[in-house]
Write a protein that holds these residues in place. Structure first.
Motif, PDB file in Angstrom:
ATOM      1  N   ALA A 156       0.841  -1.211   0.000  1.00  0.00           N
ATOM      2  CA  ALA A 156       0.000   0.000   0.000  1.00  0.00           C
ATOM      3  C   ALA A 156       0.871   1.253   0.000  1.00  0.00           C
ATOM      4  CB  ALA A 156      -0.924  -0.009   1.224  1.00  0.00           C
ATOM      5  N   ARG A 157       1.917   1.228   0.793  1.00  0.00           N
ATOM      6  CA  ARG A 157       2.805   2.405   0.845  1.00  0.00           C
ATOM      7  C   ARG A 157       3.539   2.590  -0.485  1.00  0.00           C
ATOM      8  NH1 ARG A 157       4.799   1.200   6.992  1.00  0.00           N
ATOM      9  NH2 ARG A 157       3.389   2.650   8.026  1.00  0.00           N
ATOM     10  N   THR A 160       1.047   3.775  -3.326  1.00  0.00           N
ATOM     11  CA  THR A 160       0.512   5.140  -3.208  1.00  0.00           C
ATOM     12  C   THR A 160       1.607   6.183  -3.037  1.00  0.00           C
ATOM     13  OG1 THR A 160       0.319   4.909  -0.812  1.00  0.00           O
ATOM     14  CG2 THR A 160      -1.638   4.327  -2.120  1.00  0.00           C
ATOM     15  N   GLY A 161       2.791   5.751  -2.650  1.00  0.00           N
ATOM     16  CA  GLY A 161       3.850   6.726  -2.347  1.00  0.00           C
ATOM     17  C   GLY A 161       3.562   7.480  -1.068  1.00  0.00           C
ATOM     18  N   ARG A 162       2.655   6.962  -0.257  1.00  0.00           N
ATOM     19  CA  ARG A 162       2.327   7.605   1.031  1.00  0.00           C
ATOM     20  C   ARG A 162       2.760   6.713   2.178  1.00  0.00           C
ATOM     21  NH1 ARG A 162      -3.974   9.011  -0.336  1.00  0.00           N
ATOM     22  NH2 ARG A 162      -3.639  10.291  -2.189  1.00  0.00           N
ATOM     23  N   LYS A 163       2.717   7.296   3.388  1.00  0.00           N
ATOM     24  CA  LYS A 163       3.294   6.525   4.499  1.00  0.00           C
ATOM     25  C   LYS A 163       2.302   6.022   5.539  1.00  0.00           C
ATOM     26  CE  LYS A 163       7.941   8.523   4.690  1.00  0.00           C
ATOM     27  NZ  LYS A 163       7.818   9.854   4.060  1.00  0.00           N
ATOM     28  N   SER A 257      -6.395   6.082  -1.586  1.00  0.00           N
ATOM     29  CA  SER A 257      -5.661   5.171  -0.694  1.00  0.00           C
ATOM     30  C   SER A 257      -6.150   3.742  -0.980  1.00  0.00           C
ATOM     31  CB  SER A 257      -5.937   5.506   0.779  1.00  0.00           C
ATOM     32  OG  SER A 257      -5.870   6.897   0.985  1.00  0.00           O
ATOM     33  N   LEU A 258      -5.552   2.768  -0.320  1.00  0.00           N
ATOM     34  CA  LEU A 258      -5.949   1.377  -0.565  1.00  0.00           C
ATOM     35  C   LEU A 258      -6.738   0.820   0.615  1.00  0.00           C
ATOM     36  CD1 LEU A 258      -2.883  -0.328  -2.298  1.00  0.00           C
ATOM     37  CD2 LEU A 258      -4.663   1.105  -3.278  1.00  0.00           C
ATOM     38  N   PHE A 259      -7.676  -0.060   0.258  1.00  0.00           N
ATOM     39  CA  PHE A 259      -8.507  -0.724   1.266  1.00  0.00           C
ATOM     40  C   PHE A 259      -7.990  -2.154   1.404  1.00  0.00           C
ATOM     41  CE2 PHE A 259     -12.892  -2.524   2.357  1.00  0.00           C
ATOM     42  CZ  PHE A 259     -12.821  -2.087   3.681  1.00  0.00           C
ATOM     43  N   LEU A 260      -7.452  -2.451   2.571  1.00  0.00           N
ATOM     44  CA  LEU A 260      -6.825  -3.752   2.818  1.00  0.00           C
ATOM     45  C   LEU A 260      -7.698  -4.546   3.779  1.00  0.00           C
ATOM     46  CD1 LEU A 260      -4.444  -2.055   1.702  1.00  0.00           C
ATOM     47  CD2 LEU A 260      -3.089  -2.758   3.666  1.00  0.00           C
TER      48      LEU A 260
END
Ligand SMILES: Cc1ncc(COP(=O)(O)O)c(C=O)c1O
Length: 464
Positions: A156-157, A160-163, A257-260
């Motif tokens: 996911a990180r 998305t390039g997010r933390k 964002s991603l839904f996990l």
């Protein structure tokens, strides 16, 4: 005793109060019937921290030592037989040593159990998984659920390039360093020494959409994903509300964002596939484990092709790819064979789900009746957990509600059944019915619970 209660997924060691008179007679009974276990466990303590290799497997005064297990039963080294509801960390949906799995594994062993090269069993197994779990456009196998959630978060990180990752209070995703935060109520202290940085993990209140969205809103610019168990397992066996999950999913997707979904417990537990499909959800990544390994070590990261591509090392330069998966024993021939055997059996015998769901319903209803208004029994299908209610806790909607119940009483109840009735729940943990259980087992469980209920009735009035 922790006056605030302890959440069930807490991997801390539970030590019964040594001078608790209410327990002393069952401890005596237990000691008398398990002398060989006591001796072996003493030896074990010399070599293993806490005497075990997974903290939750310890219970006081010492855990019985298992000699063998078959069907619905575990037999200890002293010859005591227990009807088992722990079922290998809830991984054994067909019971212990299930014949359909055993037959294929036996057939596999002579040709090799480990080679660390590509094998056809993996392909065949993935074909079965993909048909049942549409999000599994691409799959990576590892050896534990902990690794699977670690890689899910990394994916996911990376994608998305997010933390920032959000998880729910009381959510248990294994010992994954990133996710070892806000597991145990009151969700304040760090869960462990040795964790370097949890600054990029936020926690959200389970089954509280408004409260969760408020937190997510604050971090939305750097939100890589949200990871949730659709039934909070270790946190109290509490199903997520459909509108909660779909509300989070909608926010997450709108936000890029991603839904996990962590379906390590729920995957193939309630139907042939994942819970998300029956709930009409569209996760980006799903993690699997437990049941899909057929009783052998497994973790699975399943995701949409577009997302999993981030780990494609053939197409990407070092600076824009993620390492997802790995491990000496990943996709080993035995696990792949056992997993395929398990899923093929479940696919052809879907009646298993009706049966274990019916027995689960029977257990929930019977236990609530056995304890009167003193308990709430949560769960879904074949999973169930009894919560001894306290004043101010009427509904068990999240891990905090579960932890505010009388968790000592729950452990005592489970221990009494081990000592007196030959019924095994890992003390404090939820129970799982397997297809090897029958109505007679549930009736015996209800009978034992009625006896425990009348015992505590004489000691403590309900709801104090
Ligand atoms: C929901 C969930 N995720 C992840 C894990 C970790 O899996 P493992 O113990 O195989 O590492 C567990 C283990 O119980 C779990 O319940």
């Amino acid at each position: 005793m922790n006056p605030k209660g302890v959440v069930f997924c807490d991997p801390i060691i539970w030590a019964m109060p040594p001078n608790d008179e209410r327990l002393s007679s069952s401890i005596d009974i237990y000691r008398k019937k398990t002398p060989r276990s006591a001796k072996i466990f003493e030896r074990s303590k010399k070599y293993h921290v806490n005497g075990v290799s997974h903290n939750i497997r310890f219970f006081s005064p010492y855990p019985f030592v298992t000699r063998s297990a078959k069907g619905r039963s575990i037999t200890d080294v002293d010859g005591n037989k227990y009807t088992d509801y722990w079922m290998g960390h809830w991984s054994l949906i067909l019971g212990h040593a299930a014949p359909p799995v055993a037959a294929l594994v036996r057939k596999q062993l002579p040709s090799c159990w480990m080679h660390g090269t590509a094998n056809e069993m993996t392909v065949t197994f993935s074909e079965v998984i993909q048909k049942a779990v549409p999000v599994a456009e691409k799959i990576r196998y590892v050896s534990t659920g902990t690794e699977a959630t670690m890689y899910a978060v990394r994916t996911a990180r990376a994608h998305t390039g997010r933390k920032v990752i959000a998880k729910v209070d009381g959510g248990w995703h294994g010992y994954t360093t990133d996710l070892l935060k806000s597991v145990n109520w009151p969700f304040e202290k760090p869960e462990s020494l040795g964790l370097t940085d949890d600054a990029h993990i936020v926690s959200i209140p389970y089954n509280d959409l408004e409260g969760s969205l408020k937190v997510l809103q604050e971090v939305k610019g750097d939100l890589a994903g949200v990871i949730i168990e659709p039934v909070l397992g270790g946190g109290g066996c509490i199903p997520a509300r459909k509108d909660y999950l779909s509300g989070i999913e909608e926010f997450v997707h709108r936000n890029g964002s991603l839904f996990l979904l962590d379906e390590i417990v729920t995957g193939f537990r309630f139907s042939f596939g994942c819970l998300y499909t029956s709930m009409g959800l569209e996760p980006d990544i799903v993690t699997l484990g437990k049941i899909v390994g057929g009783g052998f070590p497994i973790g699975v990261i399943c995701g949409r092709d577009e997302i999993m591509r981030i780990s494609d090392t053939s197409m990407r330069s070092k600076s824009d790819r993620a390492y997802i998966g790995g491990g000496t024993f990943s996709a080993n021939p035995v696990t792949m064979t056992a997993g395929r055997a398990m899923l093929q059996h479940l696919r052809k015998n879907r009646g298993v789900y009706n049966k274990i769901g019916r027995l689960g319903d029977m257990a929930r209803r019977g236990l609530e009746k056995a304890f009167g208004g003193r308990v709430a029994v949560t769960g879904k299908g074949s999973l169930f957990l009894t919560h001894f209610l306290r004043d101010g806790v009427e509904d068990i909607a999240n891990a905090a509600d579960a932890a505010r119940c009388d968790t000592e009483m729950l452990r005592r109840y489970h221990f009494e059944m081990i000592a007196r009735d030959g019924i095994f729940f890992l003390p404090g943990k939820l129970g799982a019915v397997s297809s090897a259980h029958g109505e007679a087992d549930i009736k015996a469980l209800i009978g034992a619970s009625e006896r425990f209920s009348s015992l505590i009735e004489q000691q403590v009035p309900a709801n104090v």
